[in-house]
Design a protein around this motif. Structure first.
Motif, short mmCIF file in Angstrom:
data_model
loop_
_atom_site.label_atom_id
_atom_site.label_comp_id
_atom_site.label_asym_id
_atom_site.label_seq_id
_atom_site.Cartn_x
_atom_site.Cartn_y
_atom_site.Cartn_z
N GLY A 275 0.81 -1.11 0.04
CA GLY A 275 0.05 0.04 0.05
C GLY A 275 0.93 1.33 0.12
O GLY A 275 0.75 2.19 -0.83
N GLU A 276 1.76 1.36 0.91
CA GLU A 276 2.72 2.46 1.09
C GLU A 276 3.48 2.51 -0.28
O GLU A 276 3.82 3.46 -0.76
CB GLU A 276 3.59 2.35 2.19
N ALA A 277 3.90 1.28 -0.68
CA ALA A 277 4.67 1.20 -2.10
C ALA A 277 4.09 1.78 -3.40
O ALA A 277 4.53 2.58 -4.18
CB ALA A 277 5.13 -0.10 -2.32
N CYS A 278 2.62 1.47 -3.15
CA CYS A 278 1.91 2.13 -4.47
C CYS A 278 1.65 3.78 -4.24
O CYS A 278 1.75 4.14 -5.09
CB CYS A 278 0.59 1.42 -4.51
N GLN A 279 1.44 4.19 -3.02
CA GLN A 279 1.23 5.55 -2.74
C GLN A 279 2.66 6.25 -3.42
O GLN A 279 2.49 7.49 -3.77
CB GLN A 279 0.98 5.83 -1.43
N LYS A 280 3.70 5.83 -3.29
CA LYS A 280 5.37 6.38 -3.54
C LYS A 280 5.69 5.68 -4.84
O LYS A 280 6.66 6.05 -5.01
CB LYS A 280 5.83 6.25 -2.44
N PHE A 281 4.80 4.95 -5.42
CA PHE A 281 5.39 4.17 -6.69
C PHE A 281 6.29 5.16 -7.60
O PHE A 281 7.14 4.76 -8.15
CB PHE A 281 4.20 3.65 -7.39
N HIS B 145 7.81 7.63 -7.10
CA HIS B 145 9.11 8.30 -6.42
C HIS B 145 9.88 6.95 -6.07
O HIS B 145 11.37 7.56 -6.18
CB HIS B 145 8.48 8.90 -5.14
N ILE B 146 9.72 5.85 -6.32
CA ILE B 146 10.57 4.91 -5.65
C ILE B 146 10.73 4.10 -6.79
O ILE B 146 11.68 2.90 -6.72
CB ILE B 146 10.10 4.12 -4.42
N LEU B 147 10.26 4.35 -8.12
CA LEU B 147 10.41 3.21 -9.18
C LEU B 147 12.11 3.14 -9.53
O LEU B 147 12.54 3.80 -9.73
CB LEU B 147 9.95 3.91 -10.81
#
Length: 539
Positions: free
Chosen positions: A97-103, A105-107
């Protein structure tokens, strides 16, 4: 022809990294490109565990594992399979969930296919760019309703990627046969539209006939390119999810995990709960907090399971009630959608959930609202007053959206609640007892469904297959586990559980004549033999 040298080291399917044998390195052009020591796969797994152990933040662990998947697929799956109970929350809920919210930015390395609506009319050519030509499973999202987090646009890609990893980890579906896809039809999330790092289309979401035509073109292209493929719809908004499933369920091999997988895992939890309470399914009444497609999907599967136990469908549906932001769903309301109508009953309007419990007297409450803390002390205490063993299922994901915690449910019910949640909770100590909360995670269902479809080449996915899956999950729970409050099999043994469930589903597929292969003498053995094992391929 096998790649060599740096090209081989950048091929995630064939790369062994430090595990390339010394005797093969000269032939493969790897001398000098690797440290002189040669690892075993077990040593590499231990190193990954060590690297993860020094990280305190789960998102950083997610990123380390994502990077590992992009460079050494075998080691990635071997690591996850070494301790699935630990790693599933890192590669999927709640961390995803957190990874998707920041996807955006963290790709790191892109994975899967991104199909924008601006490519309408050319989707088949875009999909044909995918290198694998025998795709059997697609998880696809349009990013509008990611978990309980809402519209995340193309950032929702983390869900198909994570979900397909669990197809492999839990049930052995070969990763080469899986394909994550995001349909980019725009986003109504202004935060992303204003973010210079956002990677999706910067336009409002497409609706109406153009959206429907886009979905139709997508389904047609997949059928042409991957005729044996099963499409799993994921995290679509209710007003798209329900009609899409209705439109295609009898035409192609397809299902919606948010509707049908969630329903099956909830039904499995109910079967487990009834083993504790010693009651019959047809004597239960359920009140849902939330009236979307997840709620109606669970309610309908419960109803169909009740029919199998001897009552009529209308009587069964009358035992399932919905409560949403506008109160109890009753026939006098004018805002009831078509898919909700079977569960809107003739009753006085009620705006209080506690009051609804007092009047309907449910034996179980199921939270699919995505709003945290709505199963408050008054709710739990009321359920405990009218039931000796109240069923309390706060299923909303991620953890921050759960309707209550395990500790709250056990404490406010004086330890009598039969509890399961959508996200994991730690064991709870109450007096001299320790309760182990169950996690009603769809991971008990969708990987097994995938393996069953793969083993049988099923032409369709039907509702009764999900009832069979729920029964198969529940029968795996031991009496000792039930005594501790656990109503789902332990996740550390998810592989064996998934293969058992897959075999049961496959039996039903063969029985119904939906298989496109000959029935083997031993279905379970066939599935076991087909299941992917993380072993380095020969080079």
């Amino acid at each position: 022809m096998t790649a060599t040298g740096p090209t081989l080291l950048h091929d995630p399917v064939h790369n062994r990294g430090s595990a390339f044998p010394l005797e093969d390195r000269a032939r493969l052009g790897l001398e000098g490109l690797l440290p002189p020591g040669a690892d075993t796969l077990a040593t590499q797994i231990a190193r990954v565990h060590l690297q993860l152990g020094v990280l305190e933040d789960d998102l950083q662990k997610y990123l380390l594992l994502s990077d590992l998947q992009a460079r050494n697929e075998t080691l990635y799956y071997a690591t996850l399979m070494s301790d699935p109970a630990t790693f599933m929350p890192l590669v999927y809920t709640p961390t995803v969930g957190e990874a998707c919210q920041k996807f955006d930015h963290i790709l790191r390395a892109p994975r899967g296919l991104y199909l924008p609506i601006t490519a309408k009319g050319r989707l088949k050519s875009l999909i044909a760019n995918w290198p694998e030509k025998d795709v059997r499973f697609i998880v696809v999202t349009d990013g509008e309703r990611i978990l309980g987090l809402g519209d995340l646009g193309v950032n929702g890609m983390g869900i198909p990627v994570g979900k397909l990893a669990l197809y492999t980890v839990c049930a052995g579906v070969p990763p080469a046969m899986t394909l994550p896809i995001t349909l980019d039809v725009g986003t109504n999330n202004q935060t992303y539209l204003d973010d210079p790092l956002y990677l999706g289309l910067r336009q409002p979401r497409m609706r109406g006939e153009e959206y429907d035509a886009f979905i139709e073109e997508f389904v047609t292209a997949i059928g042409d390119l991957f005729p044996a493929c099963c499409i799993q719809w994921e995290d679509f908004a209710n007003f798209h999810a329900v009609p899409i499933l209705e439109r295609y369920k009898d035409r192609i091999c397809t299902y919606n995990d948010d509707i049908q997988g969630t329903a099956a895992v909830a039904l499995a939890g109910i079967y487990g709960a009834l083993r504790i309470s010693k009651q019959k399914l047809t004597d239960q009444t359920f009140l849902f907090l939330g009236g979307g497609s997840a709620a109606t999907g669970i309610a309908e599967l419960i109803s169909e399971a009740m029919v199998l136990e001897g009552i009529g469908i209308e009587e069964a549906r009358a035992r399932n009630w919905l409560f949403d932001v506008n109160g109890l769903m009753v026939t006098s309301r004018t805002d009831i959608a078509a898919f909700q109508k079977p569960f809107a009953h003739d009753h006085a309007a009620l705006a209080s959930f506690v009051e609804a419990i007092e009047q309907i007297k449910p034996t179980g409450i199921i939270g699919v609202s995505t709003v945290p803390k709505l199963f408050n002390q008054a709710v739990i205490e009321t359920m405990a007053r009218i039931n000796d063993r109240p069923i309390i299922f706060p299923y909303s994901n991620p953890t921050s959206r759960s309707e209550c915690t395990a500790e709250e449910a056990y404490k406010w019910s004086e330890g009598r609640a039969i509890f399961a949640s959508g996200s994991p909770f730690q064991p709870v100590r109450l007096g001299d007892r320790t309760f182990i909360p169950g996690q009603g995670n769809n991971v008990y269902i969708f990987p097994a469904m995938g393996m069953a479809v793969l083993a049988t080449q099923a032409s369709r996915v039907t509702e009764d297959m999900f009832i069979v899956a729920a029964q198969a999950v529940a029968e795996l729970v031991t009496q000792d586990e039930l005594d501790s409050g656990l109503i789902y099999p332990p996740q550390h043994d998810i592989r064996n559980a998934s293969l058992h469930v897959a075999a049961r589903i496959a039996e039903r597929i063969f029985d119904k004549g939906l298989a496109r292969v000959e029935r083997p003498a031993d279905i379970a053995a066939r599935i076991e033999a087909m299941a992917y094992q993380p072993i380095y391929p020969e080079v």
